[in-house]
Each structure stands twice: as structure tokens, then as C-alpha cells.
Design a protein around this motif. Structure first.
Motif, PDB file in Angstrom:
ATOM      1  N   SER A 155      35.522  53.763  44.294  1.00  0.00           N
ATOM      2  CA  SER A 155      35.031  54.413  43.165  1.00  0.00           C
ATOM      3  C   SER A 155      34.054  55.471  43.066  1.00  0.00           C
ATOM      4  O   SER A 155      33.601  55.896  44.202  1.00  0.00           O
ATOM      5  N   ASP A 156      33.909  56.286  42.188  1.00  0.00           N
ATOM      6  CA  ASP A 156      33.206  57.805  42.271  1.00  0.00           C
ATOM      7  C   ASP A 156      31.763  57.522  42.386  1.00  0.00           C
ATOM      8  O   ASP A 156      30.947  58.178  42.679  1.00  0.00           O
ATOM      9  N   GLY A 227      33.383  44.551  38.760  1.00  0.00           N
ATOM     10  CA  GLY A 227      32.709  45.675  39.028  1.00  0.00           C
ATOM     11  C   GLY A 227      33.859  46.611  39.443  1.00  0.00           C
ATOM     12  O   GLY A 227      33.697  48.210  39.158  1.00  0.00           O
ATOM     13  N   ILE A 228      34.804  46.372  40.038  1.00  0.00           N
ATOM     14  CA  ILE A 228      35.937  47.208  40.660  1.00  0.00           C
ATOM     15  C   ILE A 228      36.683  47.801  39.330  1.00  0.00           C
ATOM     16  O   ILE A 228      36.888  48.775  39.285  1.00  0.00           O
ATOM     17  N   VAL A 229      37.147  46.678  38.726  1.00  0.00           N
ATOM     18  CA  VAL A 229      37.921  47.363  37.343  1.00  0.00           C
ATOM     19  C   VAL A 229      36.980  48.242  36.363  1.00  0.00           C
ATOM     20  O   VAL A 229      37.766  49.191  35.687  1.00  0.00           O
ATOM     21  N   SER A 232      36.641  51.694  38.761  1.00  0.00           N
ATOM     22  CA  SER A 232      37.378  52.590  39.634  1.00  0.00           C
ATOM     23  C   SER A 232      38.882  52.203  38.956  1.00  0.00           C
ATOM     24  O   SER A 232      39.199  51.167  38.507  1.00  0.00           O
ATOM     25  N   THR A 233      39.827  53.292  38.854  1.00  0.00           N
ATOM     26  CA  THR A 233      41.216  53.107  38.527  1.00  0.00           C
ATOM     27  C   THR A 233      42.080  52.907  39.802  1.00  0.00           C
ATOM     28  O   THR A 233      43.370  52.990  39.781  1.00  0.00           O
ATOM     29  N   ALA A 234      41.508  52.799  41.229  1.00  0.00           N
ATOM     30  CA  ALA A 234      42.291  53.081  42.306  1.00  0.00           C
ATOM     31  C   ALA A 234      43.199  51.871  42.231  1.00  0.00           C
ATOM     32  O   ALA A 234      44.308  52.158  42.794  1.00  0.00           O
ATOM     33  N   PRO A 235      42.799  50.615  42.091  1.00  0.00           N
ATOM     34  CA  PRO A 235      43.833  49.549  42.222  1.00  0.00           C
ATOM     35  C   PRO A 235      45.409  50.024  41.303  1.00  0.00           C
ATOM     36  O   PRO A 235      46.376  49.667  41.812  1.00  0.00           O
ATOM     37  N   ILE A 291      47.656  43.662  38.127  1.00  0.00           N
ATOM     38  CA  ILE A 291      46.626  44.539  38.138  1.00  0.00           C
ATOM     39  C   ILE A 291      46.336  45.355  36.849  1.00  0.00           C
ATOM     40  O   ILE A 291      45.479  45.582  36.339  1.00  0.00           O
ATOM     41  N   ILE A 292      47.695  45.683  36.483  1.00  0.00           N
ATOM     42  CA  ILE A 292      47.732  46.321  35.053  1.00  0.00           C
ATOM     43  C   ILE A 292      47.274  45.599  33.982  1.00  0.00           C
ATOM     44  O   ILE A 292      46.506  46.001  33.022  1.00  0.00           O
ATOM     45  N   GLY A 293      47.624  43.969  33.924  1.00  0.00           N
ATOM     46  CA  GLY A 293      47.081  42.852  33.074  1.00  0.00           C
ATOM     47  C   GLY A 293      45.493  43.287  32.957  1.00  0.00           C
ATOM     48  O   GLY A 293      44.915  42.955  31.869  1.00  0.00           O
ATOM     49  N   GLN A 294      44.756  43.387  34.088  1.00  0.00           N
ATOM     50  CA  GLN A 294      43.485  43.156  34.219  1.00  0.00           C
ATOM     51  C   GLN A 294      42.768  44.540  33.382  1.00  0.00           C
ATOM     52  O   GLN A 294      41.851  44.243  32.651  1.00  0.00           O
ATOM     53  N   TYR A 295      43.508  45.515  33.932  1.00  0.00           N
ATOM     54  CA  TYR A 295      42.996  46.672  32.900  1.00  0.00           C
ATOM     55  C   TYR A 295      43.219  46.625  31.529  1.00  0.00           C
ATOM     56  O   TYR A 295      42.347  46.981  30.738  1.00  0.00           O
ATOM     57  N   LEU A 296      44.189  46.061  30.964  1.00  0.00           N
ATOM     58  CA  LEU A 296      44.823  45.835  29.755  1.00  0.00           C
ATOM     59  C   LEU A 296      43.755  45.061  29.241  1.00  0.00           C
ATOM     60  O   LEU A 296      43.351  45.118  27.888  1.00  0.00           O
TER      61      LEU A 296
END
Ligand code: UDP
Ligand code: MG
Length: 317
Positions: A155-156, A227-229, A232-235, A291-296
């Protein structure tokens, strides 16, 4: 006359609140005595407590209310510590705003030193950091350390290991934090995102004064994923990369198999390996979809624009 707001999220803290308030009064008294014009307000946020916390908060009264005023809000249900802190920040009127846990794990006695840093050294915010994790299960400490390693790599924003939510900030920083209206709040990331000049004060871990922690392993795990989601979009990139690599691998396999069939014919063999490959690919697909689902899911919740909390009662009513 500078006013310091102390925001205190409380969930089932009826045992520790009186201890906490006594200590806060003592510290406020000390600072007021030394520096006549510092005043305090305590903003208690009752986060859907199921015990007598609200009654205790209502009964709190400082010996000198002009030096330490008490205000409180009570949520309609448990919205979580992040929402409680946000509500407290919105409620706070101070030129300086501080967040502190109600269990005395964030020692109020650090407050004078923190205030001095803002006033004398020109920092915008003073944050505290535990230098050890005394009294915590070793597995929990280990996982926490791994989490900080991972999130800082992908993450930045800077997330400091051992950072507490205990900080004292100027009005400008708090307004910055309040301007981040996101629904999925991860305050350690938000503090890093808003930036400003921050000084870190290390201190030895203190055990909770009374009552018990509201976190267990799974809630902490979920919080770390948030926190990660959230920061950060690294996943997502890792998922794409994994897809790309497996495509390349598949291509190499195809070439090898075709060449082998041309040279040596095609004996019927290799079912176990085929099954393994199919299973592996299926698993990888599902993982990436997940992973995509998490962000969605996060995006979905954000688009609803739900309020972060609802207030049932407040001190000004
Ligand atoms: N808290 C809250 N809402 C919750 C959980 C906790 O307001 O849903 C408050 C709690 O009352 C305490 C602070 O957040 O003042 C820290 O909680 P806790 O001590 O359980 O966390 P730990 O110190 O173990 O990380
Ligand atoms: Mg605690």
C-alpha cells in the motif's frame, strides 16, 4: 482559549469508565493548573453497549465543568469503533482533538507531553506507538506483525507497526479526516493518507484496566483484510499476474505435449497430473474471483452511501 476535545469510544465499558474518567479529570486538572487557559471537553460515544455504560456516562460529572465539560452520544446499535471515533470527531468542537480508549490502555498521563509537542514543536499531530506487545497471546502478536509487513509493502500509505488510535491532532488534521467520508473505515490507513507532520511517541504496553477486549482472532483477521482492501489494489494486480503466469505455463505445456506426441506418439497416461492441473486452475480461478468479489462488495457498500452511524440519544437533547 484553546479547547482540547477527548473522544472516547465506549462499548460495554461500565467497569473501566469511572477509573478512566477519574484519571482524565486528574490530567485535565494538572494541565489547567499549569497553563490557565487550556480547557477540555470529553466526548463519549456509547457504541451500542449492552451493559450499563450509558447510565455511567450520563452520571459522569467533572469537579469543575468549566474546565472539563462532558458530552456524549449513544448509537442506536453497535456500529464499531471506527464509526464511534468518526462520530466523536464530528461532535468535537475543540481546537485540538484527541482519541483515547476507555480502558486506560491509552494512558491519559501522556496528554501533557503530547500537547507540548503540538504547541512548542510545531507538529500537526502526535501519535502513540506501543513498543512491545506485553500480555498479548504470541500468535496474535505474530499475525499482527505479518499484517503490518504486508500492508506496508503493498500500500502507498504508511501504516506504523504498533500504532495505537491514541493521538492528539490539530483542528486542521481532524477536518482532513472528516473529509474522508468512506463507509469502510480503516483509521490506521486514514491517518496515513491525510499525512501532515506527525510525531510518534513510543510507550510500553499497558494492560486493560477492567472489562475485556472486544476483539478475537477472527474479528482482527477481518479487520486486517478491510485494511488491505481499503488501502491497496495490489491483490487485484496479483490476481491478474497469477492468471498471466498460468496462461504462459499452459502454453509451454501445450508445446511440450504436442512435440512429445509428434516424436513419441501419445500413450494414454497422465491422468493424475491432469486432475491436479484442473484442480489447481479451478482453485486459482475461484481465488481470483473471490479477490475481485471483495473489492466489488466494498464498492457496492460505498455506493449505497449509508450513514456511518445513527444516534439514539445525545447529551444536548
Ligand atoms: N470499542 C467500541 N466499539 C466496538 C468495540 C470497541 O467503541 O465495537 C471501544 C472500546 O470500548 C474501547 C476501544 O474501542 O474503548 C478499544 O477496544 P478494546 O479495548 O476492546 O480493543 P483492544 O485494546 O483490545 O485493541
Ligand atoms: Mg483495549
Amino acid at each position: 482559549m484553546p479547547l482540547i476535545s477527548v473522544v472516547v469510544p465506549c462499548r460495554n465499558e461500565e467497569e473501566s469508565l469511572p477509573l478512566f474518567f477519574a484519571e482524565l479529570c486528574a490530567v485535565a486538572n494538572g494541565m489547567h493548573g499549569r497553563d490557565e487557559d487550556v480547557c477540555f471537553e470529553a466526548v463519549f460515544v456509547d457504541d451500542g453497549s449492552t451493559d450499563g455504560t450509558l447510565g455511567v456516562v450520563e452520571a459522569l460529572e467533572a469537579p469543575d465543568p468549566s474546565m472539563l465539560a462532558v458530552r456524549w452520544l449513544s448509537f442506536s446499535r453497535n456500529f464499531g469503533k471506527e464509526a464511534a471515533i468518526f462520530a466523536g470527531f464530528e461532535e468535537a468542537r475543540g481546537d485540538y482533538v484527541c482519541t483515547m480508549d476507555a480502558d486506560l490502555q491509552d494512558p491519559p498521563s501522556l496528554l501533557p507531553a503530547m500537547y507540548a509537542v503540538l504547541v512548542d514543536e510545531g507538529f500537526d499531530s502526535v501519535a502513540t506507538r506501543r513498543v512491545n506487545r506485553e500480555g498479548e497471546p504470541p500468535v496474535r502478536s505474530f499475525c499482527a506483525r505479518q499484517f503490518y509487513r504486508i500492508i506496508n509493502r503493498i500500500s502507498d500509505v504508511d501504516v506504523v507497526d504498533g500504532a495505537r488510535d491514541y493521538r492528539l491532532m490539530t483542528r486542521r488534521v481532524v477536518d482532513g479526516i472528516l473529509s474522508l467520508k468512506e463507509y469502510n473505515r480503516f483509521s490506521k490507513g486514514i491517518y496515513g493518507w491525510v499525512g501532515f507532520k506527525t510525531k510518534w511517541l513510543p510507550y510500553e504496553n499497558v494492560q486493560r484496566a477492567a472489562g475485556e477486549t472486544k476483539w478475537n482472532f477472527f474479528s482482527l483477521f477481518r479487520y486486517s483484510l478491510d485494511g488491505i482492501v481499503g488501502f491497496s489494489t495490489a491483490p487485484l494486480s496479483i490476481a491478474s499476474l497469477a492468471g498471466l503466469l498460468s496462461c504462459l505455463l499452459a502454453f509451454v505445456f501445450v508445446v511440450v505435449i504436442v512435440v512429445r506426441a509428434l516424436l513419441f506418439g501419445d500413450p494414454v497416461a497422465g491422468w493424475p497430473s491432469l486432475a491436479c492441473i484442473v484442480l489447481f486452475m479451478g482453485g486459482l480461478n475461484l481465488l481470483c474471483l473471490g479477490i475481485i468479489g471483495q473489492y466489488l462488495a466494498k464498492a457496492y457498500l460505498e455506493t449505497k452511501r449509508r450513514p456511518l452511524y445513527l444516534v439514539r440519544r445525545r447529551s444536548d437533547d
